[in-house]
Design an enzyme around this catalytic site. Sequence first.
Site, PDB file in Angstrom:
ATOM      1  N   TYR A   1       0.827  -1.206   0.000  1.00 43.18           N
ATOM      2  CA  TYR A   1       0.000   0.000   0.000  1.00 43.18           C
ATOM      3  C   TYR A   1       0.862   1.256   0.000  1.00 43.18           C
ATOM      4  O   TYR A   1       0.662   2.160  -0.818  1.00 43.18           O
ATOM      5  CB  TYR A   1      -0.923   0.006   1.221  1.00 43.18           C
ATOM      6  CG  TYR A   1      -1.697   1.292   1.370  1.00 43.18           C
ATOM      7  CD1 TYR A   1      -2.787   1.553   0.557  1.00 43.18           C
ATOM      8  CD2 TYR A   1      -1.317   2.258   2.305  1.00 43.18           C
ATOM      9  CE1 TYR A   1      -3.491   2.747   0.668  1.00 43.18           C
ATOM     10  CE2 TYR A   1      -2.007   3.447   2.424  1.00 43.18           C
ATOM     11  CZ  TYR A   1      -3.092   3.692   1.603  1.00 43.18           C
ATOM     12  OH  TYR A   1      -3.780   4.882   1.708  1.00 43.18           O
TER      13      TYR A   1
ATOM     14  N   LYS B   1       1.193   4.159  -3.022  1.00 41.92           N
ATOM     15  CA  LYS B   1       0.879   5.571  -2.857  1.00 41.92           C
ATOM     16  C   LYS B   1       2.089   6.457  -3.119  1.00 41.92           C
ATOM     17  O   LYS B   1       1.948   7.611  -3.545  1.00 41.92           O
ATOM     18  CB  LYS B   1       0.311   5.819  -1.456  1.00 41.92           C
ATOM     19  CG  LYS B   1      -1.064   5.191  -1.244  1.00 41.92           C
ATOM     20  CD  LYS B   1      -2.075   5.688  -2.278  1.00 41.92           C
ATOM     21  CE  LYS B   1      -3.480   5.184  -2.049  1.00 41.92           C
ATOM     22  NZ  LYS B   1      -4.443   5.690  -3.044  1.00 41.92           N
TER      23      LYS B   1
END
Length: 263
Positions: free
Chosen positions: A151, A155
């Site tokens: 994750y 990002k």
Amino acid sequence: MTRPLALVTGASTGIGAAFARLLAAEGYDLLLAADEPAVHDVAKELDGTGRRAEACVVDLADPQAVHRLHDMAHGFGQSVDVAVLNAGIGVWGRFDEVDLDTQLRVVDLNVRSTVHLAVLLARDMAAAGRGRMLMVASIAGKAPGPGHAAYAASKAFVHSYAEAARHDLRGTGVSVTSLLPGPTATSFFRRNDMEEARVAQGPQASAETVARQGYEAMMRGRDMVVGGRLFHRVQTMFSGFVPDRLGAAIASRETERVGPPQE
């Protein structure tokens, strides 16, 4: 007269839904996308305000679904004026123990679909000579992310991609803004089974606050904005001065398991 058109992904709940409501209040017609039927409820709510609001239940991890959403945007008969690329998921746990397919889905949705949709929309916007695009990254992407490695890395990609795309589009009339929310009171932690992580139990900004900060930065043509509390804006400002090894150690504390939330 034709009202301006905004497209928002991940619009069924949280920051995406907050963006949808804010854009409707600002006078935009809306095309809302999410991977769950609840996005129809948001569209119905906003359609009742006099705005045209259509919903599309679509899994953007599927490349054909990205094309389908883009075709729906063309069906409005005008180019998209504002695009909020917010769809994303997370995964929690030691990277070699977390389900591999889940991690690859994080990459497909957070990274690949963002690139795919951004390119299609940027071509339309550049041809029209106008447009504002906002890509939702995260402060988690400003440092290595032990405990949610896929994750955080996804990002980091989104933020870097947004900054580069902004530069590439100079002189076209199209701006790109990166929004880096801090911990936000949405269903994110519950949906990703992170409720026992330290970060899920700390102070959180409201989705409405983050959406307003992102919207204002986008409309001013800013390159990036950190959404949420002042502490997280300061934390992000200093993250670039911390060596990655130290940054990883600091970030790992936020994803530690601390137990069920206190009632």
